[in-house]
Design a protein around this motif. Structure first.
Motif, PDB file in Angstrom:
ATOM      1  N   GLU A  99      32.143  39.083  24.763  1.00 24.50           N
ATOM      2  CA  GLU A  99      31.489  37.871  25.265  1.00 24.50           C
ATOM      3  C   GLU A  99      32.144  37.392  26.553  1.00 24.50           C
ATOM      4  N   ALA A 100      31.551  36.374  27.140  1.00 22.16           N
ATOM      5  CA  ALA A 100      31.917  35.885  28.462  1.00 22.16           C
ATOM      6  C   ALA A 100      33.406  35.583  28.614  1.00 22.16           C
ATOM      7  N   TYR A 101      33.923  36.028  29.750  1.00 19.56           N
ATOM      8  CA  TYR A 101      35.293  35.726  30.163  1.00 19.56           C
ATOM      9  C   TYR A 101      35.277  35.657  31.693  1.00 19.56           C
ATOM     10  N   PRO A 102      36.313  35.055  32.312  1.00 13.93           N
ATOM     11  CA  PRO A 102      36.270  34.863  33.764  1.00 13.93           C
ATOM     12  C   PRO A 102      36.084  36.177  34.522  1.00 13.93           C
ATOM     13  N   ASP A 103      35.182  36.141  35.478  1.00 12.29           N
ATOM     14  CA  ASP A 103      34.925  37.275  36.367  1.00 12.29           C
ATOM     15  C   ASP A 103      36.045  37.324  37.406  1.00 12.29           C
ATOM     16  N   HIS A 104      36.883  38.353  37.325  1.00 10.74           N
ATOM     17  CA  HIS A 104      38.042  38.457  38.217  1.00 10.74           C
ATOM     18  C   HIS A 104      37.663  38.582  39.686  1.00 10.74           C
ATOM     19  N   THR A 105      36.466  39.036  39.994  1.00 10.61           N
ATOM     20  CA  THR A 105      36.086  39.234  41.398  1.00 10.61           C
ATOM     21  C   THR A 105      35.962  37.921  42.162  1.00 10.61           C
ATOM     22  N   GLN A 106      35.767  36.812  41.442  1.00  9.85           N
ATOM     23  CA  GLN A 106      35.657  35.517  42.117  1.00  9.85           C
ATOM     24  C   GLN A 106      36.964  35.089  42.779  1.00  9.85           C
ATOM     25  N   ASP A 159      39.191  37.326  44.199  1.00  7.36           N
ATOM     26  CA  ASP A 159      39.630  38.375  45.124  1.00  7.36           C
ATOM     27  C   ASP A 159      38.986  38.195  46.496  1.00  7.36           C
ATOM     28  N   PRO A 160      39.749  37.777  47.503  1.00  3.28           N
ATOM     29  CA  PRO A 160      39.181  37.559  48.844  1.00  3.28           C
ATOM     30  C   PRO A 160      38.561  38.814  49.456  1.00  3.28           C
ATOM     31  N   ALA A 200      36.488  28.794  43.423  1.00  4.93           N
ATOM     32  CA  ALA A 200      36.936  29.153  42.073  1.00  4.93           C
ATOM     33  C   ALA A 200      38.451  29.308  42.061  1.00  4.93           C
ATOM     34  N   SER A 201      39.043  29.000  40.924  1.00  7.27           N
ATOM     35  CA  SER A 201      40.478  29.203  40.734  1.00  7.27           C
ATOM     36  C   SER A 201      40.718  29.661  39.300  1.00  7.27           C
ATOM     37  N   PRO A 202      41.840  30.318  39.043  1.00  8.25           N
ATOM     38  CA  PRO A 202      42.125  30.737  37.662  1.00  8.25           C
ATOM     39  C   PRO A 202      42.147  29.563  36.683  1.00  8.25           C
ATOM     40  N   ASP A 203      42.534  28.387  37.164  1.00  6.80           N
ATOM     41  CA  ASP A 203      42.529  27.197  36.305  1.00  6.80           C
ATOM     42  C   ASP A 203      41.133  26.631  36.100  1.00  6.80           C
TER      43      ASP A 203
END
Length: 154
Positions: free
Chosen positions: A71-78, A80-81, A90-93
């Protein structure tokens, strides 16, 4: 269980890419529409089945079936510059975008074309056949899912 249609451009990530991955599993990243994100975040669950749809290509249509395995979890590409999916807000927090993991269930022998789908009189509720619906993630009624799969397997 719910049913979904996920769109992807096959030259970016097609069903053949999923077929050659270890365990035929991959994350579905890069969704940048709020309504599609909300479906992923709030409604897409493990065990749901997905019609894997190829868009923006020569053979537009349903190429196969996948199953949601995470199920849904944070998309890491958001974060990555260097990524085309980077989101400076977007931020990890406070992540804005999510992804799910899918596993290949079946690759159809041929794509069920959009023209064929639109020609099916029993397919009336699928957003794909309605004007102005461009979402990359959309719900599919169980009855319509079964009819589309049966047609694709012929």
């Amino acid at each position: 269980m719910n049913y979904w249609l996920f769109k992807s451009e096959p030259d970016v990530f097609g069903i053949q890419h999923l077929a050659v991955r270890p365990q035929q599993t991959a994350f579905w990243e890069g969704v940048r529409n709020y309504q599609a994100r909300n479906f992923l975040r709030d409604e897409v669950k493990v065990g749901d089945l997905v019609l894997f749809y190829h868009s923006s290509c020569k053979d537009v249509g349903i190429a196969g079936i996948a199953e949601v395995v995470r199920e849904a979890y944070p998309d890491h590409t958001q974060f990555d510059p260097e990524s085309k999916y980077f989101d400076p807000k977007a931020s990890p927090d406070n992540p804005r975008w999510v992804m799910v993991d899918v596993k290949l269930v079946e690759k159809f022998s041929r794509v069920l074309s959009l023209a064929s789908i639109k020609a099916m009189p029993e397919i009336t509720e699928l957003a794909l056949v309605k004007k102005g619906h461009r979402l990359s993630i959309m719900p599919v009624l169980a009855e319509e899912y079964e009819r589309l799969v049966a047609r694709a397997r012929r």
